[in-house]
Write a protein that holds these residues in place. Structure first.
Motif, PDB file in Angstrom:
ATOM      1  N   ASP A  86     -25.660   1.421  44.128  1.00  0.00           N
ATOM      2  CA  ASP A  86     -24.272   1.902  44.028  1.00  0.00           C
ATOM      3  C   ASP A  86     -23.279   0.744  44.012  1.00  0.00           C
ATOM      4  N   SER A  87     -23.757  -0.464  44.244  1.00  0.00           N
ATOM      5  CA  SER A  87     -22.875  -1.633  44.208  1.00  0.00           C
ATOM      6  C   SER A  87     -22.292  -1.775  42.811  1.00  0.00           C
ATOM      7  N   ALA A  88     -20.973  -1.782  42.741  1.00  0.00           N
ATOM      8  CA  ALA A  88     -20.283  -1.818  41.447  1.00  0.00           C
ATOM      9  C   ALA A  88     -18.787  -1.879  41.694  1.00  0.00           C
ATOM     10  N   MET A  89     -18.047  -2.063  40.608  1.00  0.00           N
ATOM     11  CA  MET A  89     -16.595  -1.852  40.647  1.00  0.00           C
ATOM     12  C   MET A  89     -16.346  -0.387  40.345  1.00  0.00           C
ATOM     13  N   TYR A  90     -15.537   0.242  41.141  1.00  0.00           N
ATOM     14  CA  TYR A  90     -15.192   1.637  40.914  1.00  0.00           C
ATOM     15  C   TYR A  90     -13.720   1.717  40.526  1.00  0.00           C
ATOM     16  N   PHE A  91     -13.496   2.290  39.367  1.00  0.00           N
ATOM     17  CA  PHE A  91     -12.136   2.403  38.847  1.00  0.00           C
ATOM     18  C   PHE A  91     -11.676   3.854  38.879  1.00  0.00           C
ATOM     19  N   CYS A  92     -10.496   4.035  39.383  1.00  0.00           N
ATOM     20  CA  CYS A  92      -9.815   5.318  39.306  1.00  0.00           C
ATOM     21  C   CYS A  92      -8.889   5.271  38.100  1.00  0.00           C
ATOM     22  N   ALA A  93      -8.713   6.381  37.442  1.00  0.00           N
ATOM     23  CA  ALA A  93      -7.802   6.457  36.302  1.00  0.00           C
ATOM     24  C   ALA A  93      -7.091   7.800  36.324  1.00  0.00           C
ATOM     25  N   SER A  94      -5.963   7.844  35.647  1.00  0.00           N
ATOM     26  CA  SER A  94      -5.256   9.118  35.538  1.00  0.00           C
ATOM     27  C   SER A  94      -4.586   9.207  34.178  1.00  0.00           C
ATOM     28  N   SER A  95      -4.315  10.425  33.762  1.00  0.00           N
ATOM     29  CA  SER A  95      -3.633  10.641  32.487  1.00  0.00           C
ATOM     30  C   SER A  95      -2.743  11.866  32.602  1.00  0.00           C
ATOM     31  N   VAL A  96      -1.744  11.893  31.721  1.00  0.00           N
ATOM     32  CA  VAL A  96      -0.813  13.014  31.730  1.00  0.00           C
ATOM     33  C   VAL A  96      -1.502  14.274  31.214  1.00  0.00           C
ATOM     34  N   LYS A  97      -2.188  14.084  30.093  1.00  0.00           N
ATOM     35  CA  LYS A  97      -2.902  15.200  29.487  1.00  0.00           C
ATOM     36  C   LYS A  97      -4.400  14.968  29.613  1.00  0.00           C
ATOM     37  N   GLY A  98      -5.181  15.905  29.098  1.00  0.00           N
ATOM     38  CA  GLY A  98      -6.616  15.770  29.192  1.00  0.00           C
ATOM     39  C   GLY A  98      -7.197  15.066  27.991  1.00  0.00           C
ATOM     40  N   ALA A  99      -7.677  15.820  27.058  1.00  0.00           N
ATOM     41  CA  ALA A  99      -8.396  15.223  25.943  1.00  0.00           C
ATOM     42  C   ALA A  99      -7.480  14.361  25.072  1.00  0.00           C
ATOM     43  N   ASN A 100      -8.096  13.303  24.540  1.00  0.00           N
ATOM     44  CA  ASN A 100      -7.449  12.483  23.530  1.00  0.00           C
ATOM     45  C   ASN A 100      -6.108  11.918  23.956  1.00  0.00           C
ATOM     46  N   THR A 101      -6.121  11.325  25.125  1.00  0.00           N
ATOM     47  CA  THR A 101      -4.908  10.702  25.624  1.00  0.00           C
ATOM     48  C   THR A 101      -5.282   9.472  26.430  1.00  0.00           C
ATOM     49  N   GLU A 102      -4.386   8.504  26.437  1.00  0.00           N
ATOM     50  CA  GLU A 102      -4.719   7.279  27.146  1.00  0.00           C
ATOM     51  C   GLU A 102      -4.821   7.516  28.643  1.00  0.00           C
ATOM     52  N   ALA A 103      -5.803   6.880  29.227  1.00  0.00           N
ATOM     53  CA  ALA A 103      -5.975   6.915  30.668  1.00  0.00           C
ATOM     54  C   ALA A 103      -5.547   5.565  31.224  1.00  0.00           C
ATOM     55  N   PHE A 104      -4.819   5.611  32.327  1.00  0.00           N
ATOM     56  CA  PHE A 104      -4.350   4.398  32.992  1.00  0.00           C
ATOM     57  C   PHE A 104      -5.280   4.117  34.171  1.00  0.00           C
ATOM     58  N   PHE A 105      -5.748   2.885  34.222  1.00  0.00           N
ATOM     59  CA  PHE A 105      -6.742   2.513  35.222  1.00  0.00           C
ATOM     60  C   PHE A 105      -6.116   1.727  36.368  1.00  0.00           C
ATOM     61  N   GLY A 106      -6.680   1.898  37.554  1.00  0.00           N
ATOM     62  CA  GLY A 106      -6.326   1.064  38.679  1.00  0.00           C
ATOM     63  C   GLY A 106      -7.063  -0.265  38.623  1.00  0.00           C
ATOM     64  N   GLN A 107      -6.811  -1.083  39.636  1.00  0.00           N
ATOM     65  CA  GLN A 107      -7.405  -2.420  39.674  1.00  0.00           C
ATOM     66  C   GLN A 107      -8.854  -2.404  40.133  1.00  0.00           C
ATOM     67  N   GLY A 108      -9.279  -1.288  40.676  1.00  0.00           N
ATOM     68  CA  GLY A 108     -10.675  -1.161  41.061  1.00  0.00           C
ATOM     69  C   GLY A 108     -10.949  -1.476  42.522  1.00  0.00           C
ATOM     70  N   THR A 109     -12.032  -0.917  43.010  1.00  0.00           N
ATOM     71  CA  THR A 109     -12.582  -1.255  44.330  1.00  0.00           C
ATOM     72  C   THR A 109     -13.975  -1.809  44.108  1.00  0.00           C
ATOM     73  N   ARG A 110     -14.175  -3.005  44.603  1.00  0.00           N
ATOM     74  CA  ARG A 110     -15.528  -3.583  44.504  1.00  0.00           C
ATOM     75  C   ARG A 110     -16.337  -3.103  45.695  1.00  0.00           C
ATOM     76  N   LEU A 111     -17.355  -2.324  45.435  1.00  0.00           N
ATOM     77  CA  LEU A 111     -18.235  -1.818  46.490  1.00  0.00           C
ATOM     78  C   LEU A 111     -19.500  -2.650  46.517  1.00  0.00           C
ATOM     79  N   THR A 112     -19.787  -3.208  47.670  1.00  0.00           N
ATOM     80  CA  THR A 112     -21.014  -3.977  47.867  1.00  0.00           C
ATOM     81  C   THR A 112     -21.839  -3.287  48.929  1.00  0.00           C
ATOM     82  N   VAL A 113     -23.021  -2.856  48.556  1.00  0.00           N
ATOM     83  CA  VAL A 113     -23.938  -2.206  49.497  1.00  0.00           C
ATOM     84  C   VAL A 113     -25.011  -3.214  49.882  1.00  0.00           C
ATOM     85  N   VAL A 114     -25.142  -3.438  51.186  1.00  0.00           N
ATOM     86  CA  VAL A 114     -26.108  -4.448  51.652  1.00  0.00           C
ATOM     87  C   VAL A 114     -27.225  -3.807  52.494  1.00  0.00           C
TER      88      VAL A 114
END
Lengths: 114, 113
Positions: A86-114
């Motif tokens: 599960d170690s990865a960068m996790y990005f959240c995104a949001s958009s005004v509409k659903g299909a066929n619209t640009e999604a705006f991404f956050g800067q991400g959370t780097r998850l490190t599982v040890v």
């Protein structure tokens, strides 16, 4: 300029522990997403969320994952029992509409599982 | 299956030159495409999008070309600047009413001063 914000920027957790990744989408957006990016690989879709329910999810999004919009502003991703893979960068995104619209991404959370 | 791939993993250009980043997609049902730029340590940043009823769309210093016949997408950056150095991803929607994006593997653009 409005932006998607994510916290924390980096999370280190032990294998088997639960983690919650937090996101504040852009305020007038109605569709919310989580994506992940394993180091050196492409961005992969996990889940989309609209009207307080999951609208679509990928094969990666198994029963160890859940999402929630606990209030009017936050959108969270919970991993119940983390695995090394599960170690990865996790990005959240949001958009005004659903299909066929640009999604705006956050800067991400780097998850490190040890 | 669905996949989006890039022809060139790394592209090195001189400052001031034009850059062309290519992308091949395999899902002929895809009808919406986006180019994202990702700088180190940041999330993907929207650059430009195009719908399948168009074959060209221009933005500020960027142009996206879509060739549905060969399922090819390209991003042209005019007068490339050092600040353009980043990984560029193309993404497609896979067609239908889905609102997910399928990302390609990315091309690293390195701008030499």
């Amino acid at each position: 300029e409005p932006e998607v914000t994510q916290t924390p920027s980096h999370q280190v957790t032990q294998m088997g522990q639960e983690v919650i990744l937090r996101c504040v989408p852009i305020s007038n957006h109605l569709y919310f997403y989580w994506y992940r990016q394993i180091l050196g690989q492409k961005v992969e879709f996990l889940v989309s969320f609209y009207n307080n329910e999951i609208s679509e999810k990928s094969e990666i999004f198994d029963d160890q994952f859940s999402v929630e919009r606990p209030d009017g502003s936050n959108f969270t991703l919970k991993i119940r029992s983390t695995k090394l893979e599960d170690s990865a960068m996790y990005f959240c995104a949001s958009s005004v509409k659903g299909a066929n619209t640009e999604a705006f991404f956050g800067q991400g959370t780097r998850l490190t599982v040890v | 299956g669905e996949s989006v791939g890039l022809h060139l993993p790394t592209l090195s250009v001189q400052e001031g030159d034009n850059s062309i980043i290519n992308c091949a997609y395999s899902n002929s049902a895809s009808d919406y495409f986006i180019w994202y730029k990702q700088e180190s340590g940041k999330g993907p940043q929207f650059i430009i999008d195009i719908r399948s009823n168009m074959d060209k769309r221009q933005g500020q210093r960027v142009t996206v070309l879509l060739n549905k016949t060969v399922k090819h997408l390209s991003l042209q950056i005019a007068a490339t600047q050092p600040g353009d150095s980043a990984v560029y991803f193309c993404a497609e929607n896979g067609g239908g009413a889905t609102n997910k994006l399928i990302f390609g593997t990315g091309t690293l653009l390195a701008v030499q001063p």
